[in-house]
Design a protein around this motif. Structure first.
Motif, short mmCIF file in Angstrom:
data_model
loop_
_atom_site.label_atom_id
_atom_site.label_comp_id
_atom_site.label_asym_id
_atom_site.label_seq_id
_atom_site.Cartn_x
_atom_site.Cartn_y
_atom_site.Cartn_z
N PRO A 1 -33.27 -24.27 -39.04
CA PRO A 1 -33.83 -22.97 -38.64
C PRO A 1 -33.30 -21.81 -39.49
N THR A 2 -32.18 -22.05 -40.18
CA THR A 2 -31.62 -21.01 -41.05
C THR A 2 -32.06 -21.17 -42.50
N GLY A 3 -32.97 -22.13 -42.76
CA GLY A 3 -33.48 -22.37 -44.11
C GLY A 3 -32.83 -23.57 -44.77
N GLY A 4 -33.59 -24.25 -45.59
CA GLY A 4 -33.09 -25.43 -46.29
C GLY A 4 -33.11 -26.66 -45.41
N PRO A 5 -32.68 -27.79 -45.97
CA PRO A 5 -32.68 -29.03 -45.19
C PRO A 5 -31.61 -28.99 -44.11
N ARG B 1 -28.07 -38.05 -40.95
CA ARG B 1 -27.06 -37.22 -41.64
C ARG B 1 -27.40 -35.75 -41.49
N ASP B 2 -26.41 -35.00 -41.05
CA ASP B 2 -26.54 -33.54 -40.97
C ASP B 2 -26.32 -32.99 -42.38
N ARG B 3 -27.20 -32.09 -42.81
CA ARG B 3 -27.14 -31.62 -44.19
C ARG B 3 -26.64 -30.19 -44.34
N LYS B 4 -26.46 -29.48 -43.20
CA LYS B 4 -26.09 -28.07 -43.30
C LYS B 4 -25.28 -27.64 -42.09
N ALA B 5 -24.25 -26.84 -42.33
CA ALA B 5 -23.43 -26.30 -41.24
C ALA B 5 -24.16 -25.10 -40.62
N ASP B 6 -25.18 -25.41 -39.83
CA ASP B 6 -26.01 -24.36 -39.24
C ASP B 6 -25.89 -24.30 -37.72
N GLY B 7 -24.98 -25.10 -37.16
CA GLY B 7 -24.81 -25.13 -35.72
C GLY B 7 -25.74 -26.10 -35.00
N TYR B 8 -26.57 -26.83 -35.76
CA TYR B 8 -27.49 -27.81 -35.18
C TYR B 8 -27.14 -29.19 -35.72
N GLY C 1 -32.25 -42.46 -26.76
CA GLY C 1 -31.29 -41.83 -27.66
C GLY C 1 -30.77 -40.53 -27.11
N ALA C 2 -30.01 -39.91 -27.93
CA ALA C 2 -29.93 -40.09 -29.36
C ALA C 2 -29.23 -41.42 -29.71
N ILE C 3 -29.82 -42.14 -30.67
CA ILE C 3 -29.23 -43.40 -31.11
C ILE C 3 -28.24 -43.18 -32.24
N GLY C 4 -28.13 -41.96 -32.70
CA GLY C 4 -27.14 -41.58 -33.70
C GLY C 4 -27.06 -40.08 -33.78
N VAL C 5 -25.85 -39.54 -33.89
CA VAL C 5 -25.63 -38.09 -33.99
C VAL C 5 -24.67 -37.85 -35.14
N ASP C 6 -24.98 -36.88 -35.99
CA ASP C 6 -24.11 -36.53 -37.10
C ASP C 6 -24.07 -35.02 -37.22
N THR D 1 -24.14 -41.17 -40.03
CA THR D 1 -23.93 -42.03 -38.88
C THR D 1 -24.96 -43.15 -38.91
N THR D 2 -24.50 -44.38 -38.77
CA THR D 2 -25.39 -45.54 -38.78
C THR D 2 -26.17 -45.62 -37.46
#
Length: 151
Positions: free
Chosen positions: A46-50, A77-84, A98-103, A111-112
């Motif tokens: 939501p803050t832009g980018g992946p 995989r979480d790609r950005k420190a955006d709080g999500y 799920g969630a069946i995986g959280v990262d 996370t596998t």
């Protein structure tokens, strides 16, 4: 003569029954080949980018038993420190699992994903979704993306 004819007829019946049973077993749905499909998707932050990426391979056998392929690397995989945080979900049998995986970005690696449908479903589709935060695939808020669909 009658005794010999009876033994031959009995042998033919037994062979037909055994042969027919083998043919029926070979054609049963449980013996159908397993098929697997793989996909990858990224959902925007939501803050832009992946914001989050997931990849998954779903396998389904002839009985409808579905699972994340443990021979193929499936991850979120979480790609950005955006709080999500990035989360992966499975949609199958008219429900989300799920969630069946959280990262999140506090971990250095993805996370596998691990999931199995415990005996199958009469429905012939299974989907994996990647979402950000506590969004679910049916929220319609634009923070989820379909990773792979298998029917």
């Amino acid at each position: 003569m009658t005794n010999r004819l009876f033994r031959r007829a009995a042998a033919v019946v037994v062979a037909a029954v055994l042969g027919g049973g083998a043919a029926l077993a070979a054609a049963s749905p449980a013996q159908a080949a397993t098929t697997c499909k793989r996909g990858e998707a990224t959902v925007a932050s939501p803050t832009g980018g992946p914001g989050g990426t997931a990849a998954a391979a779903i396998c389904i056998d002839g009985t409808g038993h579905a699972w994340i392929d443990w021979y193929d690397y499936s991850y979120v995989r979480d790609r950005k420190a955006d709080g999500y945080a990035a989360r992966a979900y499975v949609y199958w049998s008219t429900q989300y699992t799920g969630a069946i995986g959280v990262d999140d970005t506090t971990t250095s690696a993805a996370t596998t994903l691990k999931w199995e449908s415990n005996g199958g479903t009469q429905y012939r589709w299974t989907e994996v979704w990647v979402c950000l935060g506590f969004a679910h695939p049916d929220d319609g808020n634009g923070r989820c993306a379909l990773v792979v669909y298998h029917a």
